[in-house]
Motif scaffolding. Structure first.
Motif, PDB file in Angstrom:
ATOM      1  N   ALA A  84       0.830  -1.561   0.062  1.00 52.06           N
ATOM      2  CA  ALA A  84      -0.315   0.386   0.223  1.00 52.06           C
ATOM      3  C   ALA A  84       1.072   1.310   0.231  1.00 52.06           C
ATOM      4  N   ARG A  85       2.239   0.747   0.411  1.00 51.09           N
ATOM      5  CA  ARG A  85       3.499   2.300   0.155  1.00 51.09           C
ATOM      6  C   ARG A  85       2.786   3.453   0.930  1.00 51.09           C
ATOM      7  N   CYS A  86       2.282   3.044   2.194  1.00 52.02           N
ATOM      8  CA  CYS A  86       1.748   4.244   3.156  1.00 52.02           C
ATOM      9  C   CYS A  86       2.871   5.022   3.722  1.00 52.02           C
ATOM     10  N   ALA A  87       3.925   3.722   3.868  1.00 49.18           N
ATOM     11  CA  ALA A  87       5.270   4.304   4.847  1.00 49.18           C
ATOM     12  C   ALA A  87       6.162   5.135   3.391  1.00 49.18           C
ATOM     13  N   THR A  88       6.001   5.396   2.563  1.00 45.97           N
ATOM     14  CA  THR A  88       6.927   5.808   1.913  1.00 45.97           C
ATOM     15  C   THR A  88       6.831   8.004   2.238  1.00 45.97           C
ATOM     16  N   CYS A  89       5.360   7.756   2.171  1.00 44.84           N
ATOM     17  CA  CYS A  89       5.520   9.115   3.608  1.00 44.84           C
ATOM     18  C   CYS A  89       4.871   9.480   4.633  1.00 44.84           C
ATOM     19  N   HIS A  90       4.210   7.899   5.049  1.00 44.43           N
ATOM     20  CA  HIS A  90       3.846   7.845   7.339  1.00 44.43           C
ATOM     21  C   HIS A  90       5.443   7.266   7.697  1.00 44.43           C
ATOM     22  N   THR A  91       6.251   8.255   7.186  1.00 44.61           N
ATOM     23  CA  THR A  91       7.263   6.938   7.973  1.00 44.61           C
ATOM     24  C   THR A  91       7.857   8.113   9.041  1.00 44.61           C
ATOM     25  N   GLY A  92       8.894   6.881   9.680  1.00 44.74           N
ATOM     26  CA  GLY A  92       9.647   7.583  10.952  1.00 44.74           C
ATOM     27  C   GLY A  92       8.680   7.531  12.367  1.00 44.74           C
ATOM     28  N   THR A 106      -3.921   1.037  16.476  1.00 51.13           N
ATOM     29  CA  THR A 106      -2.921  -0.140  16.875  1.00 51.13           C
ATOM     30  C   THR A 106      -1.593   1.314  17.588  1.00 51.13           C
ATOM     31  N   LEU A 107      -1.797   2.584  16.775  1.00 53.18           N
ATOM     32  CA  LEU A 107      -1.363   3.885  16.774  1.00 53.18           C
ATOM     33  C   LEU A 107      -1.560   5.157  18.434  1.00 53.18           C
ATOM     34  N   THR A 108      -2.401   4.203  19.036  1.00 53.58           N
ATOM     35  CA  THR A 108      -3.484   5.628  19.939  1.00 53.58           C
ATOM     36  C   THR A 108      -2.277   5.309  20.698  1.00 53.58           C
ATOM     37  N   SER A 109      -2.635   5.911  21.867  1.00 53.02           N
ATOM     38  CA  SER A 109      -1.574   6.506  23.168  1.00 53.02           C
ATOM     39  C   SER A 109      -2.030   8.064  23.693  1.00 53.02           C
ATOM     40  N   PRO A 110      -3.115   8.171  24.118  1.00 52.23           N
ATOM     41  CA  PRO A 110      -3.873   9.427  24.266  1.00 52.23           C
ATOM     42  C   PRO A 110      -2.744   9.770  25.948  1.00 52.23           C
ATOM     43  N   ASN A 111      -2.285   8.930  26.304  1.00 48.47           N
ATOM     44  CA  ASN A 111      -1.305   9.418  27.691  1.00 48.47           C
ATOM     45  C   ASN A 111       0.030  10.668  27.398  1.00 48.47           C
ATOM     46  N   ALA A 112      -0.335  11.340  28.072  1.00 46.30           N
ATOM     47  CA  ALA A 112       1.726  11.612  28.670  1.00 46.30           C
ATOM     48  C   ALA A 112       2.485  11.044  28.753  1.00 46.30           C
ATOM     49  N   SER A 113       3.467  10.982  27.743  1.00 43.24           N
ATOM     50  CA  SER A 113       4.640  10.288  27.973  1.00 43.24           C
ATOM     51  C   SER A 113       5.152  10.233  28.923  1.00 43.24           C
ATOM     52  N   HIS A 122       5.929  25.695  -8.085  1.00 45.63           N
ATOM     53  CA  HIS A 122       4.409  24.987  -8.827  1.00 45.63           C
ATOM     54  C   HIS A 122       4.075  24.066  -8.105  1.00 45.63           C
ATOM     55  N   ARG A 123       4.785  23.064  -7.687  1.00 42.77           N
ATOM     56  CA  ARG A 123       3.900  22.373  -7.699  1.00 42.77           C
ATOM     57  C   ARG A 123       3.511  21.621  -5.827  1.00 42.77           C
ATOM     58  N   ASN A 124       3.967  23.141  -5.376  1.00 40.67           N
ATOM     59  CA  ASN A 124       3.415  22.897  -4.048  1.00 40.67           C
ATOM     60  C   ASN A 124       2.260  23.671  -4.320  1.00 40.67           C
ATOM     61  N   PHE A 125       1.602  23.774  -4.673  1.00 40.76           N
ATOM     62  CA  PHE A 125       0.722  24.037  -5.118  1.00 40.76           C
ATOM     63  C   PHE A 125      -0.489  23.347  -4.652  1.00 40.76           C
ATOM     64  N   GLY A 126      -1.063  22.964  -3.868  1.00 46.38           N
ATOM     65  CA  GLY A 126      -2.316  22.786  -3.764  1.00 46.38           C
ATOM     66  C   GLY A 126      -1.780  21.605  -2.763  1.00 46.38           C
ATOM     67  N   GLU A 127      -0.459  20.921  -2.043  1.00 44.57           N
ATOM     68  CA  GLU A 127      -0.069  20.167  -2.165  1.00 44.57           C
ATOM     69  C   GLU A 127      -0.548  20.141   0.129  1.00 44.57           C
ATOM     70  N   PHE A 128      -0.513  19.468   1.164  1.00 44.23           N
ATOM     71  CA  PHE A 128      -0.342  19.820   2.235  1.00 44.23           C
ATOM     72  C   PHE A 128       0.320  18.469   3.043  1.00 44.23           C
ATOM     73  N   LYS A 129       0.402  19.175   4.233  1.00 42.83           N
ATOM     74  CA  LYS A 129       1.919  18.783   5.662  1.00 42.83           C
ATOM     75  C   LYS A 129       1.027  17.133   5.654  1.00 42.83           C
ATOM     76  N   VAL A 130       2.149  15.849   5.707  1.00 48.79           N
ATOM     77  CA  VAL A 130       1.139  15.010   5.939  1.00 48.79           C
ATOM     78  C   VAL A 130       1.845  15.072   7.479  1.00 48.79           C
ATOM     79  N   PRO A 131       0.560  14.737   7.454  1.00 48.84           N
ATOM     80  CA  PRO A 131       0.067  14.508   9.115  1.00 48.84           C
ATOM     81  C   PRO A 131       0.603  13.564   9.809  1.00 48.84           C
ATOM     82  N   SER A 132       0.933  13.535  10.745  1.00 50.28           N
ATOM     83  CA  SER A 132       1.424  12.595  12.199  1.00 50.28           C
ATOM     84  C   SER A 132       0.470  11.403  11.948  1.00 50.28           C
ATOM     85  N   LEU A 133       0.405  10.273  12.089  1.00 52.15           N
ATOM     86  CA  LEU A 133      -0.719   9.518  12.285  1.00 52.15           C
ATOM     87  C   LEU A 133      -0.570   8.888  13.677  1.00 52.15           C
TER      88      LEU A 133
END
Ligand code: HEC
Ligand code: HEC
Length: 399
Positions: free
Chosen positions: A235-243, A376-383, A305-316
């Motif tokens: 699904a190649r998600c981690a190309t952008c949603h990585t680290g 499984t990426l959920t953890s609403p408590n403070a580190s 020019h390519r920046n037009f209509g680009e948005f930040k890759v949000p953290s998941l």
């Protein structure tokens, strides 16, 4: 006798089948897959400080920022504070498609968890630090509609607040209106910068893999394991949603409509770079404490020019808690987001760079697996971080 024994054995087998918990197993991740999985941690990352903010990390500044975050007096009509759109119980987002201040805005409020680990702020990256990001909502007519003059008068008229400003900023406290605005924003940035979320089920799985503990890793749900395999693979998600943040910190076009209303578009990253470069509150400006390399990203950013209509890759991280989704909240659920990628409309991709995305043709089961993984990426408590004691010579202020 024999009949009874056979019956018992049969019953026992049936009980085993029905009663035993789903077999905990670990998928046969290849070495390359394991390596890609490990890149999404460890969590939490090494501590970071709000860029260019001279008071970041100082306990008195953090405590002041926390007070200010919840204080509606920061808006002249006394109705709006940061917390109006960044609600702690909603992962510091607001649960609405687009935020509402004095008017409804064009964009969705992002979660503030882990914001200090981002490179750029706002969906278009119009700011390069947490503190300078706060100046927008403090002053915009659509949001809190305040000003440096309002903030300065407010603090000067409140002995407890004024004492705290002097505690943090010394003789320079509230020197003039613009300084009052910047100092308010810096205290806010210091506090927001402490919001780091705790460890999630994914983090426990990742660390178990890292130390070769197959038994602990097998406790991670099977459907999430399959979803993770898709996420880093086909699904190649981690190309952008990585680290560790599940974001490469950059901007992309995923083929979603970006109309604010008929005939008006949100220029996304293109507008963000233009605003960043024009701002006197950026990391290169007179109020920034960034020296040397700290402002490199801002010095080198280039408008294309390519920046037009680009948005930040949000953290998941914690994404399951922050519906609705995308820069303007146009997708109501995570299932809608997965379906969007599955059936992506290539004709909608306007920026020239996104050769990564193509319709995925996932089965219903696979879409469910991706969803299970995202949950499984959920953890609403403070580190948990050791609390820092007040600095030496800090004066006591009235409550
Ligand atoms: C009226 C609603 C509203 C208020 C009030 C508000 N925010 Fe926000 N906040 C937003 C929206 C919407 C965005 C996304 C802005 C954008 O993309 O340009 C945002 C973005 C942010 C971000 C960037 C997060 C990221 O991931 O890029 C930070 C940090 C932030 N706000 C902090 C604050 C602070 C501090 C205050 C108080 C001074 C505040 N906000 C007040 C709605 C609000
Ligand atoms: C080309 C880079 C890229 C790829 C590949 C990509 N994304 Fe995204 N993702 C983005 C961007 C950019 C946004 C924000 C777009 C917007 O707001 O208009 C986003 C938004 C999201 C959101 C919404 C988050 C929120 O807080 O609103 C989720 C969930 C998501 N992506 C999951 C995935 C999954 C799952 C995949 C793989 C099927 C994937 N992404 C592939 C760049 C990418």
């Amino acid at each position: 006798m024999v009949g009874v024994r056979a019956l018992c054995a049969g019953l026992a087998a049936l009980l085993l089948l029905v009663g035993s918990p789903a077999q905990a197993t670990l998928l046969d991740f290849s070495p390359a897959e394991r390596q890609r999985i490990l890149q999404h941690g460890p969590w939490p990352p090494p501590p970071a400080l709000d860029a260019g903010n001279a008071v970041a990390g100082r306990p008195e500044a953090i405590a002041l920022g926390q007070r200010l975050f919840f204080d509606v007096r920061l808006s002249p009509d006394g109705t709006l504070a940061c917390v109006s759109c960044h609600v702690p119980s909603l992962a510091f987002a607001d649960g609405r498609p687009r935020s509402t201040g004095r008017e409804t805005l064009a964009r969705n409020a992002p979660s503030l968890w882990n914001a200090v680990h981002q490179r750029w702020y706002g969906w278009d990256g119009a700011t390069d630090s947490l503190w300078s990001q706060a100046i927008g909502p403090l002053t915009h007519a659509q949001e809190m509609a305040g000003s440096g003059a309002h903030l300065r008068a407010l603090v000067q008229g409140d002995a407890a607040l004024a004492c705290r400003f002097r505690q943090v900023f010394g003789a320079d406290a509230l020197r003039d209106d613009e300084t009052a605005l910047v100092q308010t924003a810096q205290a806010l940035g210091a506090w927001v910068g402490t919001l780091v979320s705790g460890r999630s089920a994914f983090d426990r799985f990742r660390d178990a893999l890292a130390r070769g503990d197959a038994r602990a890793a097998a406790a991670y749900p099977q459907d999430a394991q399959r979803g993770l395999r898709l996420f880093i693979g086909r699904a190649r998600c981690a190309t952008c949603h990585t680290g560790p943040m599940f974001s490469n910190g950059e901007f992309a076009d995923i083929g979603v409509p970006f109309f604010v209303r008929p005939g008006v578009v949100d220029p996304g990253r293109h507008g963000g770079i233009t605003a960043l470069q024009a701002s006197r509150f950026n990391l290169l400006g007179p109020y920034s404490s960034a020296r040397g390399d700290a402002a490199t990203k801002t010095r080198h950013v280039e408008l294309q020019h390519r920046n037009f209509g680009e948005f930040k890759v949000p953290s998941l991280r914690n994404v399951a808690l922050t519906a609705p989704y995308l820069h303007d909240g146009q997708l109501a659920t995570l299932a809608d987001v997965v379906r969007h990628y599955d059936q992506i409309n290539l004709e909608r991709l306007h920026a020239d760079g996104e050769r990564i995305l193509e319709p995925l043709g996932l089965s219903e089961g696979e879409r469910g697996d991706l969803l299970a993984f995202l949950q499984t990426l959920t953890s609403p408590n403070a580190s948990t971080r050791p609390a820092t004691p007040p600095g030496p010579g800090s004066r006591r202020c009235p409550a």
